[in-house]
Design an enzyme around this catalytic site. Structure first.
Site, mmCIF file in Angstrom:
data_model
loop_
_atom_site.group_PDB
_atom_site.id
_atom_site.type_symbol
_atom_site.label_atom_id
_atom_site.label_comp_id
_atom_site.label_asym_id
_atom_site.label_seq_id
_atom_site.Cartn_x
_atom_site.Cartn_y
_atom_site.Cartn_z
ATOM 1 N N SER A 144 -46.070 -22.326 -3.960
ATOM 2 C CA SER A 144 -45.253 -23.539 -3.934
ATOM 3 C C SER A 144 -43.888 -23.241 -3.350
ATOM 4 C CB SER A 144 -45.094 -24.114 -5.348
ATOM 5 O OG SER A 144 -44.164 -25.174 -5.341
ATOM 6 N N LYS A 145 -43.423 -24.141 -2.470
ATOM 7 C CA LYS A 145 -42.089 -23.980 -1.898
ATOM 8 C C LYS A 145 -41.008 -24.167 -2.964
ATOM 9 C CE LYS A 145 -43.342 -25.439 2.774
ATOM 10 N NZ LYS A 145 -43.058 -26.367 3.882
ATOM 11 N N ARG A 146 -41.406 -24.737 -4.106
ATOM 12 C CA ARG A 146 -40.433 -24.893 -5.190
ATOM 13 C C ARG A 146 -40.159 -23.559 -5.871
ATOM 14 N NH1 ARG A 146 -43.847 -29.336 -5.674
ATOM 15 N NH2 ARG A 146 -42.861 -31.356 -5.288
#
Length: 488
Positions: free
Chosen positions: A251-253
């Site tokens: 996840s880019k988060r």
């Protein structure tokens, strides 16, 4: 000639999945004596992040896989930003309109939203109903004359041809039966991905497209576009997903998926490239410690497997330890490491450096060679555990007495040992000599003696071995610290 491209959208930092796609393209180009192109797909201007384009190219250069052609490097088929190629897409769209392979669509966003809601109510996949493909030329002309907003859609036809993907084998998707006609040119004059990537790959003479698995189902649609233009398509290889070790999606988060963060945290490019290929496929076997040159030599697109690659980031420190040890042992790369450590020591300890001699090249180089294989990152050398290498600790005599009542006797024997040792101290010799000392101080156990000496030398109860500390510090400094601790 082999020509491949990495075509990210500049919507943020480069993440590990993108780095792996870029790397596989680079390896394929290097393997076949081809060219590796960076193209920025920035047609969705609402999502473009300022500075992201430069950041992507910076990280490719940091990783040691710089593009041969790019926005920064230039090249014969530029520009390399899609937002600067709008005339080309407009020309291609007019060609498709002239052939009847595309048409103008005047449906409003409100009507399209109603279609979507109706499909969802019927538990169907939302799709455009192709209403405007049936407008007559006169009706189209009237709407254009009235200034009605429009997009251009590609006319999907039955009869998608199968294609042989280099990873997934023979594949076919009858897109016309499950999808509505896709938009290829938006009302603002910007193309969608489907048109832009086909037009650019053709004009940039891309021979092979290595891209993410998520585009596999769209390839039949793209091949229909190639057929409409009467262009020869490239070969396709779709890369399986890169997932976390537990099978969850990267996840880019999560901050730890961005390449820039790994660079800031002191991980070596070679270690990161080694890790993201070791967990995947494309090689006859997986093994730790491969250099970029070895990755190029061993890469085989035919060996890429269909299943997702599971990346265990907890192993990255071990990859880094292996590659760092190799660089420390290489006389060509060692000077750069020495300079980096010198800068870090100055930054971290600054005015605490009572002895500036610890910044001298010979001393830092000795530290690196002695700690080779024991540290995972250069930053480890300026951590509290290794502070003794750069600053002298203050150790009250009472603390040594608390460890062992024989502290003075132990200190005296170790000072004598250092006086009598051969000119060049070695870890092996000192370890052997130190093991003989407890017999001369009958009450003190070897482990207690080591704890006491470690405290005297570093002010720490845990850390590197005592013999390693002494060799790192040198005979004179080790003796000075022991005397200071005994007299304080």
């Amino acid at each position: 000639m082999v020509r491949v491209r990495f075509a990210p959208s500049p919507t943020g930092f480069l993440h590990l999945g993108g780095l792996r796609t870029a790397l596989y393209n680079f390896l394929f180009a290097q393997k076949h004596g081809g060219r590796f192109i960076l193209r920025l797909e920035d047609t969705d201007q609402s999502r473009v992040v300022p500075g992201a384009a430069d950041g992507i190219e910076d990280m490719l250069e940091w990783a040691g896989i710089p593009p041969d052609e790019s926005p920064r490097q230039g090249g014969p088929v530029g520009p390399y930003r899609q937002s600067q190629r709008l005339d080309l897409y407009q020309e291609a769209t007019e060609e498709l309109l002239g052939k009847g392979a595309a048409y103008r669509c005047f449906c409003t966003p409100q009507r399209l939203e109603l279609l979507k809601k109706a499909a969802l109510r019927e538990r169907q996949t939302p799709r455009y109903d192709n209403r405007c493909r049936h407008l007559s030329p006169q009706q189209v002309a009237e709407k254009v004359a009235q200034g009605a907003d429009s997009v251009v859609r590609f006319r999907l036809e039955d009869g998608s041809e199968p294609f042989c993907d280099l990873v997934y084998g023979w594949t076919k998707h009858e897109v016309a039966s499950v999808e509505g006609d896709p938009v290829i040119l938006k009302s603002d004059g910007f193309p969608t991905y489907h048109l832009a990537n086909v037009v650019d790959d053709h004009h940039m003479r891309i021979s092979h497209v290595l891209r993410g698995w998520e585009w596999l189902v769209s390839t039949s649609k793209h091949l229909l576009l190639y057929r409409a233009f009467a262009w020869d398509p490239p070969r396709f290889a779709h890369l399986p997903l890169l997932l976390n070790a537990d099978g969850s999606k990267l996840s880019k988060r999560q901050g730890h998926v961005f390449v820039e963060q790994f660079a800031q945290d002191g991980y070596l490019p070679a270690a990161l490239l080694d890790a993201i290929t070791n967990c995947g496929s494309g090689f006859a076997e997986n093994r730790m410690g491969r250099t970029l040159e070895e990755l190029v030599a061993e890469f085989d697109v035919g060996k890429i497997e269909k299943h997702s690659a599971l990346l265990d980031l907890e192993q990255l420190s071990e990859f880094n330890r292996i590659h760092l040890a190799r660089q420390i042992g290489d006389e060509r790369s060692r000077p750069a490491l020495v300079a980096e450590v010198q800068e870090s020591v100055e930054r971290v300890y600054g005015e605490q450096l009572t002895d500036r001699g610890v910044l001298e090249k010979a001393y830092v180089e000795q530290v690196l060679l002695l700690r080779k294989g024991h540290i995972s990152r250069l930053q480890d050398l300026v951590s509290p555990t290794h502070a003794f290498l750069w600053i002298r600790p203050t150790v009250p005599h009472e603390e040594l007495q608390a460890i062992s009542p024989e502290a003075d006797d132990i200190g005296r024997l170790v000072l004598e040992l250092l006086d009598q040792s051969v000119a060049t101290l070695t870890v092996e010799q000192l370890n052997g000599d130190l093991r003989q000392l407890p017999a001369r101080v009958r009450v003190t156990q070897y482990s207690v003696m080591m704890k006491l000496l470690r405290m005297a030398l570093s002010g720490l109860q845990q850390g590197p071995g005592v013999a390693e500390m002494m060799v790192s510090l040198g005979r004179g400094e080790a003796q000075a610290r022991i005397r200071r601790a005994l007299s304080s």
